[in-house]
Design a protein around this motif. Structure first.
Motif, PDB file in Angstrom:
ATOM      1  N   ASP A 238      10.240  -6.230   1.085  1.00 50.05           N
ATOM      2  CA  ASP A 238       8.887  -6.312   0.527  1.00 50.05           C
ATOM      3  C   ASP A 238       8.244  -4.936   0.368  1.00 50.05           C
ATOM      4  N   LEU A 239       8.823  -3.899   0.974  1.00 46.24           N
ATOM      5  CA  LEU A 239       8.256  -2.562   0.852  1.00 46.24           C
ATOM      6  C   LEU A 239       8.245  -2.076  -0.593  1.00 46.24           C
ATOM      7  N   ALA A 240       9.085  -2.664  -1.425  1.00 43.12           N
ATOM      8  CA  ALA A 240       9.125  -2.267  -2.839  1.00 43.12           C
ATOM      9  C   ALA A 240       7.787  -2.517  -3.519  1.00 43.12           C
ATOM     10  N   GLY A 241       7.009  -3.461  -2.999  1.00 48.12           N
ATOM     11  CA  GLY A 241       5.716  -3.769  -3.600  1.00 48.12           C
ATOM     12  C   GLY A 241       4.546  -3.146  -2.875  1.00 48.12           C
ATOM     13  N   HIS A 242       4.811  -2.178  -2.014  1.00 45.59           N
ATOM     14  CA  HIS A 242       3.745  -1.559  -1.228  1.00 45.59           C
ATOM     15  C   HIS A 242       3.691  -0.053  -1.447  1.00 45.59           C
ATOM     16  N   ASP A 243       2.530   0.513  -1.126  1.00 46.42           N
ATOM     17  CA  ASP A 243       2.379   1.970  -1.131  1.00 46.42           C
ATOM     18  C   ASP A 243       2.894   2.502   0.207  1.00 46.42           C
ATOM     19  N   CYS A 244       3.887   3.374   0.151  1.00 47.60           N
ATOM     20  CA  CYS A 244       4.468   3.943   1.370  1.00 47.60           C
ATOM     21  C   CYS A 244       4.054   5.404   1.503  1.00 47.60           C
ATOM     22  N   LEU A 245       3.705   5.780   2.703  1.00 42.29           N
ATOM     23  CA  LEU A 245       3.289   7.146   3.016  1.00 42.29           C
ATOM     24  C   LEU A 245       4.427   7.786   3.794  1.00 42.29           C
ATOM     25  N   VAL A 246       5.032   8.805   3.228  1.00 47.01           N
ATOM     26  CA  VAL A 246       6.294   9.319   3.751  1.00 47.01           C
ATOM     27  C   VAL A 246       6.125  10.707   4.342  1.00 47.01           C
TER      28      VAL A 246
ATOM     29  N   MET B 136      19.891  -2.122   8.102  1.00 55.58           N
ATOM     30  CA  MET B 136      19.413  -2.172   6.719  1.00 55.58           C
ATOM     31  C   MET B 136      18.817  -0.817   6.365  1.00 55.58           C
ATOM     32  N   THR B 137      19.121  -0.328   5.185  1.00 52.49           N
ATOM     33  CA  THR B 137      18.538   0.907   4.675  1.00 52.49           C
ATOM     34  C   THR B 137      17.769   0.558   3.413  1.00 52.49           C
ATOM     35  N   ILE B 138      16.460   0.769   3.447  1.00 53.76           N
ATOM     36  CA  ILE B 138      15.586   0.355   2.350  1.00 53.76           C
ATOM     37  C   ILE B 138      14.995   1.590   1.664  1.00 53.76           C
ATOM     38  N   PRO B 139      15.315   1.818   0.388  1.00 49.26           N
ATOM     39  CA  PRO B 139      14.673   2.925  -0.340  1.00 49.26           C
ATOM     40  C   PRO B 139      13.177   2.651  -0.482  1.00 49.26           C
ATOM     41  N   VAL B 140      12.364   3.665  -0.298  1.00 43.78           N
ATOM     42  CA  VAL B 140      10.929   3.500  -0.454  1.00 43.78           C
ATOM     43  C   VAL B 140      10.416   4.517  -1.471  1.00 43.78           C
ATOM     44  N   SER B 141       9.406   4.082  -2.204  1.00 44.78           N
ATOM     45  CA  SER B 141       8.762   4.956  -3.176  1.00 44.78           C
ATOM     46  C   SER B 141       7.527   5.553  -2.517  1.00 44.78           C
ATOM     47  N   ALA B 142       7.483   6.871  -2.421  1.00 47.97           N
ATOM     48  CA  ALA B 142       6.413   7.541  -1.688  1.00 47.97           C
ATOM     49  C   ALA B 142       5.168   7.681  -2.554  1.00 47.97           C
TER      50      ALA B 142
END
Length: 309
Positions: free
Chosen positions: A183-191, A210-216
């Motif tokens: 579900d992180l794909a639909g969230h704003d991630c602060l990296v 699990m390794t999940i790519p996140v968009s920063a």
């Protein structure tokens, strides 16, 4: 020719970058340094340095010999210190290396207490997130986080760190809480990262890792700034639990995806086997085990420290 003296001269030449600079540091004449270097090369049957008009450079054989010579001389020094430890208080400089974040927030504040206990010691502290070569970098003890491959290094466990994903209640009320890592794909991630390139967050499920790519949405090289953005409601942040424990307890941040948190990563002290008996290294490792075995990292982020090799 005294082998240890010639070895020490060569190491000083390699580190000083010239024969004249090495001679000044050793308090010897330039002729004596040049003669000992030439005799050492003759005995070894190979060139160790290439002399130029301005500086000298190590040959491949010179680089190999320099690494081994530093190790041997260091072992001799440590052995002498260990044998005399019962006769006098530890003295000298101790070079420590640690990751940037834990070094700045958890290690550096402890140094005044350690130095007050041992007035004869001084500390060189290097904070870096790059891998440290204890021999090449001249480091006596390094702090590492995470499990390490088998090696000849001595490991002493000091505690552990758990990473948590959290967000401000206002952000979760506005965007909803992720139920699974995907579900992180639909969230704003602060990296927070000091490395370029794509970023992934790792989790643990019943089926495995699990390794999940996140968009920063926001990307910084300072974790304090990243947490500040999360407190302002900008998105989800992944941080050590000890750093956010007070914010979670106060209700300012809410942990999410707790069922997918990875097991705690060990915090360990590393040093060379030859330095196992070094009084100053042993004292510092004991000190960290004592101070970090309590709640210095926060109850959630630090397990009881267990010392072992």
């Amino acid at each position: 020719m005294d082998r240890f003296e010639a070895m020490a001269v060569f190491v000083k030449v390699a580190e000083a970058g010239s024969l004249s600079a090495a001679a000044r540091r050793l308090g010897l004449s330039l002729t004596s340094v040049s003669r000992q270097l030439a005799a050492l090369e003759e005995r070894l049957g190979t060139r160790l340095v290439i002399r130029t008009t301005r500086r000298l450079a190590l040959t491949e054989a010179g680089r190999l010999y320099h690494e081994q010579a530093r190790r041997i001389l260091g072992e001799v020094e440590e052995a002498e210190q260990a044998l005399t430890a019962h006769q006098c208080a530890p003295a000298g400089r101790l070079h420590i290396a640690a990751p940037m974040l834990i070094g700045r927030l958890k290690l550096a504040p402890l140094l005044p207490e350690f130095l007050a206990r041992h007035p004869g010691l001084a500390i060189d502290l290097t904070l870096t997130d790059r891998p440290i070569d204890l021999i090449e970098d001249g480091v006596g003890l390094a702090i590492r986080i995470g499990r390490l491959p088998d090696s000849s290094l001595i490991l002493r466990r000091l505690g552990s760190i758990r990473m948590r994903v959290c967000a401000a209640p206002g952000y979760l009320a506005r965007r909803g809480e992720p139920a699974v890592p995907a579900d992180l794909a639909g969230h704003d991630c602060l990296v927070f990262t000091t490395a370029p390139g794509p970023v992934s967050w790792r989790f643990q499920a019943a089926s495995g890792r699990m390794t999940i790519p996140v968009s920063a949405r926001i990307r910084t090289n300072d974790l304090d700034a990243t947490i500040a953005a999360a407190l302002a409601g900008a998105g989800l942040v992944r941080a050590p639990s000890w750093q956010i424990a007070d914010l979670v307890a106060a209700g300012r941040l809410t942990p999410v995806l707790t069922d997918y948190e990875r097991p705690s990563a060990p915090v360990q002290a590393l040093f060379l086997p030859s330095r196992l008996l070094s009084p100053k290294i042993r004292l510092f490792a004991d000190f960290l085990a004592e101070r970090w075995a309590g709640r210095e990292f926060g109850h959630e982020g630090m397990e009881d420290g267990s010392a072992g090799s």
